[in-house]
Structure formats: C-alpha cells, structure tokens
Scaffold this active site. Structure first.
Site, PDB file in Angstrom:
ATOM      1  N   ASP A  13       0.866  -1.151  -0.026  1.00  0.00           N
ATOM      2  CA  ASP A  13       0.410   0.162   0.084  1.00  0.00           C
ATOM      3  C   ASP A  13       0.958   0.948   0.003  1.00  0.00           C
ATOM      4  O   ASP A  13       0.430   2.435  -0.854  1.00  0.00           O
ATOM      5  CB  ASP A  13      -1.318  -0.192   1.241  1.00  0.00           C
ATOM      6  CG  ASP A  13      -1.901  -1.099   1.055  1.00  0.00           C
ATOM      7  OD1 ASP A  13      -2.872  -1.237  -0.153  1.00  0.00           O
ATOM      8  OD2 ASP A  13      -2.032  -1.961   2.226  1.00  0.00           O
ATOM      9  N   ARG A  92      -1.709   4.303  17.321  1.00  0.00           N
ATOM     10  CA  ARG A  92      -1.959   5.288  15.771  1.00  0.00           C
ATOM     11  C   ARG A  92      -1.838   6.275  16.199  1.00  0.00           C
ATOM     12  O   ARG A  92      -0.970   7.500  15.525  1.00  0.00           O
ATOM     13  CB  ARG A  92      -3.470   5.439  15.622  1.00  0.00           C
ATOM     14  CG  ARG A  92      -3.002   3.647  14.696  1.00  0.00           C
ATOM     15  CD  ARG A  92      -2.139   3.814  13.470  1.00  0.00           C
ATOM     16  NE  ARG A  92      -2.406   2.742  13.082  1.00  0.00           N
ATOM     17  CZ  ARG A  92      -1.720   1.149  12.765  1.00  0.00           C
ATOM     18  NH1 ARG A  92      -0.431   1.643  13.933  1.00  0.00           N
ATOM     19  NH2 ARG A  92      -1.375   0.392  12.310  1.00  0.00           N
ATOM     20  N   ASP A 121      -7.554   2.945  11.230  1.00  0.00           N
ATOM     21  CA  ASP A 121      -6.842   3.330  11.300  1.00  0.00           C
ATOM     22  C   ASP A 121      -6.870   5.416  10.414  1.00  0.00           C
ATOM     23  O   ASP A 121      -6.245   6.081  11.023  1.00  0.00           O
ATOM     24  CB  ASP A 121      -5.405   2.555  10.243  1.00  0.00           C
ATOM     25  CG  ASP A 121      -4.876   1.866  11.697  1.00  0.00           C
ATOM     26  OD1 ASP A 121      -5.582   2.128  12.468  1.00  0.00           O
ATOM     27  OD2 ASP A 121      -4.173   1.099  11.021  1.00  0.00           O
ATOM     28  N   SER A 170      -2.845 -10.067   6.418  1.00  0.00           N
ATOM     29  CA  SER A 170      -2.484  -8.468   6.943  1.00  0.00           C
ATOM     30  C   SER A 170      -2.162  -8.076   8.684  1.00  0.00           C
ATOM     31  O   SER A 170      -2.668  -8.983   9.093  1.00  0.00           O
ATOM     32  CB  SER A 170      -3.795  -7.259   6.509  1.00  0.00           C
ATOM     33  OG  SER A 170      -2.953  -6.824   6.970  1.00  0.00           O
TER      34      SER A 170
HETATM   35  N1  ARG Z   1      -8.746  -3.668  14.068  1.00  0.00           N
HETATM   36  C1  ARG Z   1      -7.716  -3.420  14.732  1.00  0.00           C
HETATM   37  C2  ARG Z   1      -7.985  -1.879  14.936  1.00  0.00           C
HETATM   38  O1  ARG Z   1      -8.558  -1.279  14.144  1.00  0.00           O
HETATM   39  C3  ARG Z   1      -5.884  -3.454  14.229  1.00  0.00           C
HETATM   40  C4  ARG Z   1      -5.560  -3.804  13.162  1.00  0.00           C
HETATM   41  C5  ARG Z   1      -4.462  -4.220  12.361  1.00  0.00           C
HETATM   42  N2  ARG Z   1      -4.402  -3.849  10.987  1.00  0.00           N
HETATM   43  C6  ARG Z   1      -4.056  -5.054  10.214  1.00  0.00           C
HETATM   44  N3  ARG Z   1      -3.825  -4.865   9.198  1.00  0.00           N
HETATM   45  N4  ARG Z   1      -4.337  -6.399  10.814  1.00  0.00           N
HETATM   46  O2  ARG Z   1      -7.505  -1.560  15.601  1.00  0.00           O
END
Ligand code: ARG
Length: 412
Positions: A13, A92, A121, A170
């Site tokens: 990405d 984040r 995110d 991912s």
């Molecule tokens: N769903 C989780 C959150 O929003 C983690 C997402 C993590 N991303 C990934 N590509 N595994 O906090």
C-alpha cells in the site's frame, strides 16, 4: 518545490503511494516516515530496503518509550475493546504525531497514509493530522485502489514489492499486540492455522508463576527485578507468550460499523491487565470498582477511536489517577493452560480484613454475627412487597404482607 510526508512501512500500500503522490497529487517530493512502536527488526529492514530502491528519503522515529508509557497508562484503566487490548489503536496517535512533527520540520505541505477506506486507522491518523494546516491525503481510499490493482501497478512500474514479511495475512505488530487479519481469516467459520501465531506457543501442560509489583497502578517489577516500560512489556511478551497466554479471536465492530474477524496475540497485555485487576479487587471499595468499570469502558472506547487526547480522557484520567493511589502491591500470576491467572495478591492498602471476613471469628470489635439479622430482615423488602401485590392480583385474594408476619396491609 512541494513536499509530502508519507507514513511508510515498505508494504504494498505505502509503496505504491510514493509514485502516486507525485503523479496524481502533483507533489515534487515525497519523504517516507516510519515510526518505531516496537515492530520487529525485519519490518524496519523491509522499509529501509524498499525506501532505498525507491530513492525515497526515509526517516525513522523512535517512539517506543512514549508508546510503552501509554500502554501502561491503559493498564490503569483496564483498557480493552471487545477483548482486544488496543495495541494498534493506541499506537496510531503516537505514530501520527511523530510523522506530523517530521512533516513540519521538513517543510511539507501535505501528509499521507496508505490506509484503505474500510478500517479504523484512517480515522485515527486523520484525527491527529486534521488539527494541522497540512493537506491530508489518503491515496488508497481516494483513488479507490484494490490490492490487485496495486500489485499490477507495482509490476508495471517495477516497484520493489517483494512481499517481504511473508504470508497473505495483513499483520500489524507493535509492543502491545500483534494483529492478524485478512485472506482466509475473513471467514468467521475458518479455524486459524497455527502459523498465524508468532508470539505465543500453543498452551502446554507446563506452568510457571511470576510476581508482578505495582506502584500506583503502574507495573514496575517482575520477580523483584525492576524494568522500564519498554523492557517490562518485552520481557512479559516473552515469558507469557511461551505459555500460550494472550490469544484473542473475535468479531470486532469497527468504528464505521463494519464487523471484522480479528486475531490477536498480546501476552504481556493480558498478564498485566489480569494482574492489575486482581490488585484493584483487593484495594478498591465495591463502589469504586463498580463505578470504575464505566470509566474504564469509556477510556477504552476513546482509545479504540484513537482519541486519547480528548478532554473526556483527561477527565477520566482524573478519576483513574485518584483510584490508583492505593493500587500498590504485588500479584502472583500463574501461567497455566494458556491463561494468566492471578493466584495471590498483597497490598498495604487492602480494603480487606481477614478478621472480619473469616468464618472462624464470632465478634470483631463492636460487630457480631447477629448484627446482620436486621439487614437480613430488610433485604429484598421492596421485591417482597411488589411480588405480593401482583401475586394477589393474579389470584384475586387478600394481599398479605408477610414482612413481620402480621399480615397487615393498610391499602386493602
Ligand atoms: N482492528 C484493529 C484495530 O482497529 C487492528 C487492525 C490492525 N491492522 C492489520 N492490518 N492487521 O485496532
């Protein structure tokens, strides 16, 4: 010359974002920023190599200490969202602020991330960045890119995207948690294969006990050895992970409303959260514990949203901090069967009197067993009253209020 800062990981990405920021958004120069919140070394190597191959100016910012401190703040608020200790979520804002700082230092007028329009995110990054004057850019979302398109585009352009970190999942890793999603895992009825786990062994019959010391709600030592926050978390990830502690497999409700299948590993977080709650159980009063659940839940929600700097959180922190003044002591945790269970706790602030609670004492100070008789007579009084009224309605007979056995009821 116009310059844009990109949150850069070296994955597909963010790699395709580099040429796109020039071609589609007209920037002359792109700089990549990777923020260290405890990812494995291999991720930095991948970012470094990809940046070099792209000819990208690459900045690495170490935010591990700040992030670790935030993780331990979250322990004081027993912070989890649907069973997940918020590793990605808490990281984040830390990452976003670090990138913003570099962007401003380097004279950027734009700031970009490679998040899709489906996840959390994008919201967490932009909540921080939209406080600034920089142009916020989300190429993947704005150009409607799919992984397939990105792969083709990368091949066409000869971009360096040799899926370094392996697997089709991912993965997002930092000090506090490792998240795995996507591919076959998107099917909620699919049982995850062992290979998704890197931090945790399968639970075995082996057990171990460790003692964690807390001071004002912060964990400070394990088995008598003091650690700073980063080392403490890394140490416990190792120890607890060996016993299979801290796996979560859940259906997570994202902020946009989408439900997603998520798998996590978080051995240190589970260990510290369980130990902390056990110590609170010893030192806080019943009403503090009950009310704190509401506070903790709100804190967790803001954490999940990436809005940890909201005024509400400051106010919640006021309550948390006040309650944590007595959360000092030790907790023994036993790793067993994939669990981290508190098996002993000790504190000079215990709101507990063995003498009063014991089955073996009759009279303590001025309190005797029979003092409870009056309480027992009143306990459930309103329910007795209300139930007797409806029962009598049903049976259409005299109402009897048997609280004192007299059967008198002035309303009838
Ligand atoms: N769903 C989780 C959150 O929003 C983690 C997402 C993590 N991303 C990934 N590509 N595994 O906090």
């Amino acid at each position: 010359m116009t310059r844009v800062a990109l949150a850069f990981s070296g994955g597909l990405d963010t790699t395709v974002c580099v040429p796109l920021l020039e071609e589609e958004y007209g920037y002359d120069d792109v700089i990549g920023v990777t923020v260290d919140v405890g990812q494995p070394a291999s991720e930095f190597e991948e970012a470094e190599e990809t940046a070099e191959a792209l000819g990208l100016d690459h900045y690495v910012v170490d935010a591990k200490e700040e992030f670790a401190q935030l993780c331990l703040d979250s322990v004081r608020a027993n912070a989890t969202y649907q069973g997940y200790p918020l590793g990605t979520a808490l990281a984040r804002p830390v990452i976003a602020n670090a990138i913003l700082e570099v962007a401003e230092e380097q004279g950027c007028t734009g700031i970009a991330h490679g998040c899709t329009g489906k996840g959390n995110d994008q919201l967490r990054f932009e909540a921080v960045w939209r406080d600034s004057d920089l142009e916020v850019i989300a190429p993947v979302r704005e150009l409607g890119l799919t992984r397939e398109w990105e792969q083709e585009y990368a091949d066409e352009k000869g971009l360096p995207v040799e899926g370094g970190s392996g697997g089709d999942w991912s993965v997002d890793t930092n000090l506090w948690s490792r998240s795995v999603e996507g591919d076959e895992l998107e099917d909620p009825s699919y049982v995850p294969p062992k290979e998704i786990y890197e931090w945790t062994n399968d639970p075995s019959a082996e057990t171990q006990e460790i003692e964690i010391a807390f001071e004002k709600g912060y964990p400070i030592a394990v088995d008598g050895v003091e650690y700073d926050p980063v080392d403490l978390i890394e140490h416990l990830n190792g120890v607890a992970g060996a016993y299979g502690v801290g796996r979560t497999d859940s259906m997570e409700d994202r902020m946009l409303g989408l439900k997603v299948r998520e798998n996590y590993e978080h051995p240190a977080a589970t260990t510290l959260l369980n130990a902390h709650e056990a110590l609170e159980g010893l030192v806080l009063t019943q009403e503090e514990r009950e009310f704190k659940q509401l506070i903790d839940q709100r804190w967790s929600k803001k954490g999940y949203e990436g809005l940890i700097d909201a005024p509400l959180v400051d106010a919640l922190e006021g309550f948390v901090d006040e309650t944590q003044q007595r959360v000092t002591g030790t907790v023994t945790i036993r790793f067993e069967g994939g669990q981290a269970r508190a098996v002993a706790r000790d504190s000079e602030y215990a709101a507990y009197s063995a003498e009063h609670a014991s089955f073996d004492t009759e009279t303590v100070g001025k309190i005797e067993q029979e003092d409870a008789t009056g309480v027992a007579k009143y306990h459930g009084f309103q329910r007795r009253l209300a139930n007797s009224v409806t029962e009598n309605e049903d049976e259409d007979t005299e109402v009897e209020l048997a609280t004192d056995g007299s059967g008198e009821n002035e309303d009838e």
